[in-house]
Design an enzyme around this catalytic site. Structure first.
Site, PDB file in Angstrom:
ATOM      1  N   ASP A   1       0.849  -1.191   0.000  1.00  0.00           N
ATOM      2  CA  ASP A   1       0.000   0.000   0.000  1.00  0.00           C
ATOM      3  C   ASP A   1       0.887   1.243   0.000  1.00  0.00           C
ATOM      4  O   ASP A   1       1.833   1.345   0.799  1.00  0.00           O
ATOM      5  CB  ASP A   1      -0.896   0.031   1.240  1.00  0.00           C
TER       6      ASP A   1
ATOM      7  N   HIS B   1       3.643  -2.201   3.379  1.00  0.00           N
ATOM      8  CA  HIS B   1       3.543  -0.787   3.025  1.00  0.00           C
ATOM      9  C   HIS B   1       4.847  -0.359   2.355  1.00  0.00           C
ATOM     10  O   HIS B   1       5.933  -0.742   2.805  1.00  0.00           O
ATOM     11  CB  HIS B   1       3.268   0.067   4.261  1.00  0.00           C
TER      12      HIS B   1
END
Length: 257
Positions: free
Chosen positions: A63, A208
């Protein structure tokens, strides 16, 4: 007469209890934005958390919302191990780093949609949900000449409306069944252990792109997964596009003829 009186009394009490429960549900709905109709619905719309498959395949996802310090390093690591993955991009990240959006696509990775402003999607109307999805989808399509088909809700926050809106706009809603917890910055080994120990066929792993130790733990995780016999594939290649059903854990199951 006493029996009749007691029967009516019990009925009256049941009516009162049901009334209190309904009022409580309405209050909770108002405070938490939970749809009361969904509570009583027999069917619940679920995003895809994992995939049931006999193939030893697993998907890594990243992400990207804030920061870009490690993106190129991630791409170089993935290239080194000949791995393709999935990146979920927020609209303002796309605006700030358009060249990296193009580079992600150029190297053969999925470019997924992670909303425009990174909101809690369940707090939005259906129209606002569509805007959050389509504004960023259009930005990505203009950069890479390909419309995204994967949407990951910010914070993993979803409801029936969101999953339905995603379907209406040509998206599969994607969650994860393995959270690396890299955002907690606990160090390299906790992330490695958490991912490798929980890996199974059809898993989707959440990372992430700007996590503190990603340069250290990503090569170790890839090596361990490959040593264990896993093929690491993009989410678009892991999931079923049609003829599937969902179990109550969000595991996608192919409907066999």
């Amino acid at each position: 007469m006493k029996w009749i009186y007691n029967k009516h009394n019990v009925t009256f009490r049941l009516v009162i209890i049901v009334g209190i429960l309904l009022v409580s549900l309405v209050y909770v709905s108002f405070k938490t934005n939970v749809n009361v109709a969904e509570v009583f619905s027999q069917t619940k719309e679920l995003p895809i958390y994992s995939v049931e498959t006999e193939d030893k395949k697993i998907a890594l996802s990243f992400d990207a919302a804030w920061g870009d310090e490690f993106t190129m390093n991630i791409l170089e690591t993935l290239d080194k191990y000949e791995v393709k993955s999935t990146f979920f991009l927020v609209g303002f990240w796309v605006d700030k780093y358009p060249d990296h959006v193009k580079e992600i696509a150029k190297r053969g990775h999925d470019v997924g949609n992670h909303s425009t402003n990174h909101p809690y999607m369940t707090k939005l109307s259906r129209e606002q949900m569509s805007q959050e999805i389509n504004i960023t989808g259009n930005k990505i399509e203009k950069l890479i000449n390909k419309k995204p088909i994967l949407f990951r809700p910010p914070f993993g926050d979803y409801n029936d409306d969101l999953v339905q809106v995603c379907k209406e706009n040509g998206y599969y809603t994607i969650q994860w069944d393995i959270d690396s917890l890299d955002w907690k910055e606990l160090g390299v080994q906790p992330v490695v252990d958490r991912v490798v120990r929980n890996a199974k066929n059809g898993s989707i792993v959440l990372f992430h792109n700007n996590a503190k130790y990603i340069k250290e733990y990503l090569p170790i995780i890839i090596e361990r997964l490959q040593k264990d016999g896993f093929e690491i594939v993009p989410i678009s290649e892991l999931i079923y596009k049609d003829n599937f059903k969902m179990d109550n854990t969000g595991r996608q199951i192919l409907i066999k003829d």
